[in-house]
Scaffold this active site. Structure first.
Site, PDB file in Angstrom:
ATOM      1  CG  ASP A  96    -111.242 -42.798 -16.682  1.00  9.30           C
ATOM      2  OD1 ASP A  96    -111.647 -43.895 -17.103  1.00  9.30           O
ATOM      3  OD2 ASP A  96    -110.037 -42.485 -16.644  1.00  9.30           O
ATOM      4  CD  GLU A 118    -108.522 -45.287 -11.593  1.00  6.13           C
ATOM      5  OE1 GLU A 118    -109.181 -44.961 -12.578  1.00  6.13           O
ATOM      6  OE2 GLU A 118    -107.868 -46.336 -11.549  1.00  6.13           O
ATOM      7  CD  GLU A 132    -111.465 -42.843 -21.834  1.00  5.16           C
ATOM      8  OE1 GLU A 132    -110.995 -41.906 -22.537  1.00  5.16           O
ATOM      9  OE2 GLU A 132    -111.791 -43.930 -22.310  1.00  5.16           O
ATOM     10  CG  HIS A 204    -108.668 -50.097 -24.520  1.00  2.59           C
ATOM     11  ND1 HIS A 204    -109.425 -49.021 -24.129  1.00  2.59           N
ATOM     12  CD2 HIS A 204    -107.833 -50.357 -23.511  1.00  2.59           C
ATOM     13  CE1 HIS A 204    -109.060 -48.675 -22.916  1.00  2.59           C
ATOM     14  NE2 HIS A 204    -108.092 -49.465 -22.515  1.00  2.59           N
ATOM     15  NE  ARG A 206    -115.031 -44.816 -27.077  1.00  2.00           N
ATOM     16  CZ  ARG A 206    -116.149 -45.153 -27.705  1.00  2.00           C
ATOM     17  NH1 ARG A 206    -116.569 -44.470 -28.727  1.00  2.00           N
ATOM     18  NH2 ARG A 206    -116.869 -46.175 -27.285  1.00  2.00           N
ATOM     19  CG  HIS A 237    -110.818 -53.691 -26.347  1.00  3.88           C
ATOM     20  ND1 HIS A 237    -112.049 -53.449 -26.912  1.00  3.88           N
ATOM     21  CD2 HIS A 237    -110.876 -53.175 -25.094  1.00  3.88           C
ATOM     22  CE1 HIS A 237    -112.814 -52.816 -26.033  1.00  3.88           C
ATOM     23  NE2 HIS A 237    -112.129 -52.634 -24.915  1.00  3.88           N
TER      24      HIS A 237
END
Ligand code: UD1
Ligand code: UDP
Length: 366
Positions: A96, A118, A132, A204, A206, A237
């Protein structure tokens, strides 16, 4: 001979697409090419090196602190040029990310059939995870094949009127990779301070940038101060929105180890060594249950509800008190810990890639 173009952009896409690439390469009917968009540069190269995969095309799109708009624009143009040159019979995308959404769109514009690995993960909230949830809905609605990891992801697709005969429930390919890696004897490449137990941390997302990541790091700080015999290992990250906060909040603590992202095999070793994992990662939510490690998920909702239902993963969000309280329970209370450390694998049995290759073979009438 069918030309299959396998697309990878970020670390998790490479980890999850690698077994599919390796499986398809065994098939005499398939000519497999790999397109690396390099939405991630260093972290993608780490995984490609581990699996010995050399991309046929590399768009090298990553820029520091990239915005979604410019990233999408670079991907659409770059992937379009590769598709025009390669002219694949099938494009396979995984997951995604912005790579998945953009390359799927570029393939759709050329009417090239897409296989979505997936497929069908949903939270039902278009802003969580961001971007995503939208990426996978868009890619999903453009796809010809939907390789759903679980029956509940299949059901999500059916609710969106995707035809059942386009869906194959395969398990998640991450478990193929995990099982092949977890049996290797790997030591950590970094020294850890003397400790009784290890807590592993990753973050990580957003939607956690800003205040939430500040709260997460303050909670880790509190846990580290209250539990001096525990080592808190945090492979950070490289996104500056994460890295700067983690370094600012945690670098001075002797029982917190901040390090660069670990190569895949050492990261699996770290998961195996850990007592508990605190993470907002999608992949870690799938891997840790298979290794019998409880995960506290730093998110409000998840598109991976199966392990939550099993009781081996718990959503704790990003509230400071909740993270500290839930982690401390798993540190202090042996019974609560045992209930979450049962070792179940709702996401697969290690044969997802075989099922994907077999379905493609059947449908391409080879
Ligand atoms: C991306 C995906 C996310 C996935 C995650 C896996 C999108 C929008 N986000 O998030 O779905 O869960 O990857 O990790 O597709 N950077 C480096 N080196 C690297 C990788 C990243 O320096 O190897 C830094 C760069 O400054 C880059 C930034 O991180 O601009 C953000 O990378 P990006 O791929 O846009 O987002 P992620 O947060 O990594
Ligand atoms: N991982 C890794 N090194 C690390 C941290 C994570 O190899 O230092 C692996 C982890 O085992 C999992 C994947 O990276 O397979 C998850 O990637 P990430 O959390 O970046 O993305 P997400 O799964 O949330 O999309």
């Amino acid at each position: 001979m069918k030309k299959i173009l396998c697309v990878i952009g970020t670390r998790p896409e490479a980890i999850k697409m690698a077994p599919v690439i390796l499986e398809l390469q065994k098939k005499s009917w398939a000519k497999v090419s790999v397109l690396a968009t390099a939405q991630h540069r260093q972290m993608l190269d780490q995984v490609l090196g581990f699996f010995n995969i050399t991309p046929d095309y590399d768009l090298n799109v990553m820029k520091p602190n990239q915005s979604l708009t410019e990233l999408t624009a670079r991907l659409l143009i770059g992937a379009g040029e590769v598709l025009d040159q390669e002219k694949p019979d099938v494009v396979l995308v995984q997951g995604d990310t912005t790579t998945v959404m953009s390359v799927a769109l570029a393939a759709f514009y050329r009417q090239i059939p897409i296989g979505h690995v997936e497929a069908g993960l949903r939270t039902g909230d278009i802003f969580n995870p961001f971007p995503e949830e939208a990426n996978r809905i868009i890619a999903g609605h453009l796809a010809t094949w939907h390789f759903a990891p679980t029956t509940s992801s299949r059901d999500n697709l059916l609710k969106e009127s995707i035809s059942p005969n386009k869906i194959e429930v395969t398990g998640n390919t991450v478990i193929d990779t995990l099982l092949a890696t977890a049996e290797k004897k790997i030591t950590l490449p970094i020294p850890l301070p003397k400790h009784e137990r290890l807590v592993l941390i990753t973050s990580h997302r957003r939607e956690n940038f800003g205040e939430p990541i500040q709260r997460i790091c303050r909670a880790i700080r509190k846990l580290a101060e209250d539990n001096p015999s525990i080592c808190f290992l945090y492979p950070v990250h490289p996104n500056p929105n994460v890295k700067l906060v983690a370094e600012q909040q945690l670098a001075d603590l002797s029982n917190v180890v901040l390090c660069a992202p670990l190569d895949y095999a050492p990261f699996v070793a770290a998961m195996k060594m850990s007592h508990l994992i605190i993470s907002d990662s999608g992949g870690v939510q799938e891997e840790a249950p298979a290794l019998g490690k409880p995960v506290l998920v730093l998110r409000q909702e998840t598109e991976r509800p199966e392990a939550v239902t099993e009781g081996v993963v718990k959503l704790v969000g990003t509230d400071y008190n909740r993270i500290v309280t839930e982690a401390q329970i798993l540190i202090d209370n042996a019974q609560a810990y045992a209930e979450m450390a049962r070792g179940v694998s709702p996401y697969g049995d290690g044969s997802a890639s075989t099922r994907i290759a077999n379905r493609l073979e059947k449908d391409l009438a080879i």
